[in-house]
Design a protein around this motif. Structure first.
Motif, short mmCIF file in Angstrom:
data_model
loop_
_atom_site.label_atom_id
_atom_site.label_comp_id
_atom_site.label_asym_id
_atom_site.label_seq_id
_atom_site.Cartn_x
_atom_site.Cartn_y
_atom_site.Cartn_z
N ASP A 136 0.84 -1.19 0.00
CA ASP A 136 0.00 0.00 0.00
C ASP A 136 0.88 1.25 0.00
N ARG A 155 2.43 -3.83 -11.67
CA ARG A 155 1.46 -3.39 -10.67
C ARG A 155 1.84 -2.01 -10.17
N GLU A 156 0.86 -1.30 -9.64
CA GLU A 156 1.15 0.01 -9.07
C GLU A 156 0.26 0.26 -7.86
N SER A 158 -2.21 2.25 -5.76
CA SER A 158 -3.27 3.18 -6.13
C SER A 158 -2.99 4.60 -5.64
N ASN A 159 -3.15 5.57 -6.53
CA ASN A 159 -3.02 7.01 -6.23
C ASN A 159 -1.62 7.42 -5.80
N THR A 166 3.61 -0.54 -17.24
CA THR A 166 2.70 -1.67 -17.09
C THR A 166 2.13 -2.06 -18.44
N HIS A 197 -4.64 -6.76 -6.46
CA HIS A 197 -3.66 -5.74 -6.80
C HIS A 197 -4.07 -5.12 -8.13
N SER A 198 -3.37 -4.11 -8.59
CA SER A 198 -3.81 -3.34 -9.75
C SER A 198 -3.90 -4.18 -11.02
N LEU A 201 -7.02 -6.36 -10.81
CA LEU A 201 -8.22 -5.54 -11.01
C LEU A 201 -8.41 -5.19 -12.48
N ALA A 202 -7.32 -4.88 -13.17
CA ALA A 202 -7.41 -4.51 -14.59
C ALA A 202 -7.90 -5.69 -15.43
N ASP A 205 -11.60 -6.15 -14.67
CA ASP A 205 -12.35 -5.05 -15.29
C ASP A 205 -12.49 -5.27 -16.79
N ARG A 323 4.18 7.57 -17.01
CA ARG A 323 3.44 6.31 -16.91
C ARG A 323 3.33 5.71 -18.31
#
Length: 343
Positions: A136, A155-156, A158-159, A166, A197-198, A201-202, A205, A323
């Motif tokens: 985190d 992975r990254e 969040s915020n 990536t 993790h990111s 989630l991607a 999604d 990014r």
């Protein structure tokens, strides 16, 4: 023939005399300066080799307040995906003349913290890091306190701020889903959903977005684990339900190839009775039988871009964060070759 001196006795001045140039010119060659003509550069390099000259890079780095080393912190080095990513990092390091120290977190934030501190103790200039599951903002804060420039890969947090490289996982999943629909598949299950993790989630999604966009029925998602297994019992229950799947998108190639064996034990023909798509395009994907259709996520390119980005950050710490999202490519093979056996 002139006898080579021992490496401990060879100075840069001796190299310059051997090559018939000034010491300043020999020094420029060591620093890869474009001011030196290529024939002169080659002559100096040949003299270095002939005399056994060893460049004291440690002293040079000390003058620049650099060690010439970077840390590569990976979440699971047992996964062959990461060996390809490491090769990309090393290719870029070869150009920048950096050396890489590799640490494995085994998906443990606590171990990750220990590894980062050890790398800092070795005075690495910066880090390329794939954050462990459960990382985190505390990870980013710790890197700041340690004064370590970093690039997050795959992975990254969040915020968080910082450089990131990536893959566009969601776009890759959507492209794969569209291909399955084109081949007549409409009951598509996602297998191997990991902890959130990111990158996970991607993927999820991309799957749910494609289900809506293509007008499909959302099927139960089959869970996966950190060691690239999936819930076979949940999948079997789905296969014997009133509305069984006819295709699967898998979290990665390792899970997809495991699914091959499971379907075979049930007497199903991959590519005919059931279509399978993986992700990553590992070498094993092309060698499988049938060959696995997969989403190539370009780990070599990701590694090379990340290493280059870290070197830019080290050279200019004040530059704006970047990014980079690498576009995936759907690699079509036999595991999706035919229409579904069931309508």
């Amino acid at each position: 023939m002139k006898k080579a001196a021992s490496s401990s006795a060879v100075s840069l001045l001796a190299v310059a005399k051997e090559a018939g140039v000034s010491r300043a010119t020999a020094s420029l060659v060591l620093r890869n300066s474009p001011l030196v003509a290529e024939p002169t550069r080659e002559r100096v390099k040949e003299a270095m080799q002939r005399l056994g000259y060893i460049y004291n890079r440690g002293a040079a780095n000390l003058r620049q307040n650099r060690t010439g080393t970077i840390g590569l912190v990976l979440s699971n080095i047992a996964n062959p995906f990461f060996s390809t990513l490491t090769a990309g990092v090393e290719q870029s390091n070869d150009v920048s003349e950096a050396i890489c120290l590799i640490a494995n977190t085994a998906e443990s934030p606590e171990r990750q913290d220990r590894q980062i501190r050890r790398l800092r103790e070795h005075n690495v200039d910066g880090l390329i890091i794939c954050p462990a599951v459960g990382s985190d903002q505390g990870l980013i804060d710790a890197l700041g306190r340690l004064g370590l420039p970093y690039v997050q890969v795959l992975r990254e947090i969040s915020n968080s701020q910082g450089d990131v490289v990536t893959a566009d996982y969601a776009a890759g999943i959507e492209q794969a889903m569209a291909h399955l629909v084109e081949t007549g598949r409409r009951r598509i299950v996602f297998i191997g959903s990991m902890e959130m993790h990111s990158a996970a989630l991607a993927r999820l999604d991309g799957y749910t977005t494609a289900v809506r966009r293509l007008g499909l029925t959302l099927m139960p998602v089959i869970a996966g684990t950190r060691d690239n297994r999936y819930d076979e019992e949940a999948f079997d229950r789905l296969l014997v339900s009133g509305d069984p799947p006819d295709a699967a998108i898998c979290y990665n190639d390792i899970i997809a190839l495991s699914l091959f064996h499971h379907l075979g034990r049930r007497g199903m023909i991959v590519g005919v009775d059931f279509a399978v798509i993986g992700m990553d395009d590992l070498p094993q994907a092309a060698a499988a039988f049938p060959a696995l259709t997969t989403i190539a996520t370009m780990p070599y390119r990701i590694g090379a871009v990340a290493a280059g980005l870290l070197q830019q950050r080290l050279a200019r710490p004040e530059r704006a964060y970047e990014r980079h999202v690498i576009a995936p490519e759907l690699v079509l093979r036999d595991s999706t070759r035919g229409p579904a056996a069931r309508s």
